[in-house]
Design a protein around this motif. Structure first.
Motif, PDB file in Angstrom:
ATOM      1  N   PRO A  77      -4.904   6.800  18.762  1.00 20.51           N
ATOM      2  CA  PRO A  77      -4.422   7.852  17.877  1.00 20.51           C
ATOM      3  C   PRO A  77      -3.924   7.341  16.526  1.00 20.51           C
ATOM      4  O   PRO A  77      -3.275   6.304  16.429  1.00 20.51           O
ATOM      5  CB  PRO A  77      -3.267   8.480  18.665  1.00 20.51           C
ATOM      6  CG  PRO A  77      -3.563   8.165  20.095  1.00 20.51           C
ATOM      7  CD  PRO A  77      -4.209   6.818  20.071  1.00 20.51           C
ATOM      8  N   TYR A  79      -2.241   9.362  12.789  1.00 22.62           N
ATOM      9  CA  TYR A  79      -1.772  10.636  12.264  1.00 22.62           C
ATOM     10  C   TYR A  79      -2.668  11.033  11.100  1.00 22.62           C
ATOM     11  O   TYR A  79      -2.839  10.283  10.134  1.00 22.62           O
ATOM     12  CB  TYR A  79      -0.316  10.537  11.802  1.00 22.62           C
ATOM     13  CG  TYR A  79       0.333  11.881  11.598  1.00 22.62           C
ATOM     14  CD1 TYR A  79       0.612  12.695  12.688  1.00 22.62           C
ATOM     15  CD2 TYR A  79       0.662  12.334  10.324  1.00 22.62           C
ATOM     16  CE1 TYR A  79       1.209  13.938  12.523  1.00 22.62           C
ATOM     17  CE2 TYR A  79       1.259  13.573  10.147  1.00 22.62           C
ATOM     18  CZ  TYR A  79       1.532  14.372  11.251  1.00 22.62           C
ATOM     19  OH  TYR A  79       2.121  15.604  11.078  1.00 22.62           O
ATOM     20  N   TYR A  88      -1.997  14.094  15.485  1.00 21.01           N
ATOM     21  CA  TYR A  88      -2.638  12.851  15.889  1.00 21.01           C
ATOM     22  C   TYR A  88      -4.044  13.160  16.407  1.00 21.01           C
ATOM     23  O   TYR A  88      -4.270  14.151  17.115  1.00 21.01           O
ATOM     24  CB  TYR A  88      -1.829  12.156  16.985  1.00 21.01           C
ATOM     25  CG  TYR A  88      -0.570  11.502  16.471  1.00 21.01           C
ATOM     26  CD1 TYR A  88      -0.587  10.181  16.016  1.00 21.01           C
ATOM     27  CD2 TYR A  88       0.627  12.201  16.420  1.00 21.01           C
ATOM     28  CE1 TYR A  88       0.559   9.580  15.522  1.00 21.01           C
ATOM     29  CE2 TYR A  88       1.782  11.607  15.926  1.00 21.01           C
ATOM     30  CZ  TYR A  88       1.742  10.302  15.480  1.00 21.01           C
ATOM     31  OH  TYR A  88       2.872   9.706  14.985  1.00 21.01           O
ATOM     32  N   LEU A 139      -3.048  12.221  23.468  1.00 18.98           N
ATOM     33  CA  LEU A 139      -2.961  13.034  22.259  1.00 18.98           C
ATOM     34  C   LEU A 139      -2.127  14.291  22.498  1.00 18.98           C
ATOM     35  O   LEU A 139      -1.352  14.707  21.637  1.00 18.98           O
ATOM     36  CB  LEU A 139      -4.359  13.409  21.780  1.00 18.98           C
ATOM     37  CG  LEU A 139      -5.163  12.287  21.126  1.00 18.98           C
ATOM     38  CD1 LEU A 139      -6.605  12.715  20.893  1.00 18.98           C
ATOM     39  CD2 LEU A 139      -4.530  11.847  19.820  1.00 18.98           C
ATOM     40  N   ASN A 143       1.024  15.522  20.377  1.00 20.48           N
ATOM     41  CA  ASN A 143       0.888  16.816  19.701  1.00 20.48           C
ATOM     42  C   ASN A 143       1.437  17.922  20.606  1.00 20.48           C
ATOM     43  O   ASN A 143       0.674  18.748  21.139  1.00 20.48           O
ATOM     44  CB  ASN A 143      -0.589  17.096  19.381  1.00 20.48           C
ATOM     45  CG  ASN A 143      -1.225  16.051  18.502  1.00 20.48           C
ATOM     46  OD1 ASN A 143      -0.597  15.537  17.585  1.00 20.48           O
ATOM     47  ND2 ASN A 143      -2.484  15.727  18.759  1.00 20.48           N
TER      48      ASN A 143
END
Length: 450
Positions: A77, A79, A88, A139, A143
């Motif tokens: 990941p 950003y 991400y 992820l 997130n």
């Protein structure tokens, strides 16, 4: 400044050796010496993700191919912004963050080996509804609000956030010239929050059925030139974006001062496209002397309630297109990423005007030559509470293919609009539109005003 070759760092061009470490060492060496040039010669150089740094040039000689390994675990990941929302996502195949004076040039090829990525996406579509794989769960953890984030149909709901191919984020003075970029996992060339960008003589190629493989996505960037590029992709061709909905409004980074000249776009859902991520202002966009033949829509501006933004000062001139579905589509009822046709997003009645209500105004289109349009001669639909204003279309020749079985309802992707059955130029909620010397042949009625 220093000039090096990838072989100096143990690189091998046999198509089997993993050159990820060799590229990492080469760019670390250039960074330590204040920049320079890395040359990659003929052969197939298999690799994972590559990160670029300031004051460096990557030269791909004719016959050179960077072949990226299609294993999700190799792209951890970072950003970024994915389909218009900061979050991400998987590390792009080629990536630079907060760098200056970066160039990729030459006659070589970068190959994203996208098919395994596309097959995974297609296997998950309408069958998987939450993260399952370890990389998806990672992820999702990064997130936590992903279920409420808008998307465009790429797979946010399962957090299979495929990597862009080439992404520059927060960079300055970037040049891509001459190379071929093919088979991207997701969006192909994605400059983000970048100022001073030149894309010249590129060849961008993805199959027609490759999902979400936009060619060039200019995302909240300034001072951009796209010159003499050839784009054949399975989604939008050359696209201007600025973030989606509340998150894009929060970020509020516009896209402005973009020139698109002497390009050729084929296959794509749209040739020259604005949206559908339109949250920050998009202005001073010029496109001229391009061939958009064989695209679904030659000119495409798309947004909807909830996306936000102010689109203005758009000049699209001297564009040729044949065998499109619709040559000019300006659509404020764009449906992708939404599954409920009955949503207020698609109401024909006036809705409250908010920061998330898009605006489109001061658009000039002229010198369009479009033949064999299969669905309609044109499609321009504003919102009742936010009509399209200041639109001029002049000196255009458009003909429809009345024998085509394509429906006028295929002119663009929308929900909520009443059915029409004629291939006329459809105009709705565009009160002061000016059509000057626009010749339309084929349908019995040239225009339908709603």
């Amino acid at each position: 400044m220093k000039d090096v070759h990838i072989e100096d760092f143990g690189g091998k061009n046999d198509g089997a050796f993993d050159n990820t470490d060799a590229f990492s060492k080469a760019f670390a060496d250039l960074q330590a010496h204040g920049g320079g040039t890395l040359t990659v010669g003929k052969g197939v150089w298999r690799t994972g993700a590559i990160t670029l740094f300031s004051d460096t040039t990557l030269v791909l000689e004719e016959g050179a191919e960077l072949s990226f390994i299609p294993e999700p675990e190799r792209y951890p990941p970072v950003y970024t912004r994915w389909e218009g929302v900061e979050c991400y996502a998987m590390h792009p195949l080629i990536y630079a963050d907060r760098q200056k004076n970066v160039t990729i040039t030459g006659k070589g090829t970068v190959n994203g080996n996208g098919k395994p990525w596309w097959d995974l996406r297609n296997a998950k579509r309408n069958k998987q509804f939450e993260p399952k794989e370890p990389y998806e769960c990672a992820l999702a953890k990064l997130n936590p609000d992903y279920k409420t984030q808008p998307g465009g149909g790429g797979g946010r709901e399962v957090q299979f956030l495929r990597p862009s191919f080439i992404e520059f984020i927060n960079c300055e003075n970037v040049t891509l010239e001459g190379i071929t970029v093919k088979d991207s996992p997701f969006w192909t060339i994605h400059p983000l929050y970048t100022k001073g960008l030149t894309l010249k003589g590129l060849h961008v190629e993805n199959p027609k059925d490759a999902p979400n493989t936009d060619g060039i996505d200019i995302d909240s960037c300034e001072d951009v030139k796209i010159l003499g590029c050839n784009v054949k992709v399975g989604d939008d061709g050359i696209c201007i974006k600025s973030g989606s909905g509340a998150d894009g409004i929060r970020v509020n980074k516009p896209t402005r001062n973009v020139e698109i000249r002497d390009c050729k776009v084929q296959w794509s859902h749209g040739g020259i496209v604005i949206g559908s991520e339109t949250a920050a202002p998009i202005s001073h966009i010029v496109a001229e002397h391009c061939d958009l033949s064989g695209t679904d829509r030659g000119i495409r501006i798309k947004s909807r309630r909830g996306r936000g933004g102010d689109i203005s000062d758009i000049r699209l001139t001297n564009l040729d297109m044949s065998d499109t579905l619709c040559p000019i589509a300006i659509n404020m009822y764009y449906k992708c990423g939404e599954n409920d046709p009955a949503s207020p997003l698609f109401s024909l009645e006036k809705q409250p005007v908010t920061a998330e209500t898009p605006k489109i105004h001061d658009v000039h289109i002229s010198g369009i030559k479009a033949t064999g349009c299969k669905a309609s001669a044109g499609f321009i639909v504003g919102l009742p509470e936010s009509p399209i204003t200041g639109l001029t279309i002049a000196d255009c020749e458009i003909s429809t293919d009345e024998a085509s079985t394509a429906s006028p309802m295929d002119s663009d992707m929308f929900f909520g609009l009443p059915e029409v059955r004629v291939k006329s130029f459809r105009v709705r909620n565009t009160p002061d539109a000016k059509f000057e010397n626009v010749r339309i042949s084929g349908p019995k009625e040239a225009f339908i005003y709603e």
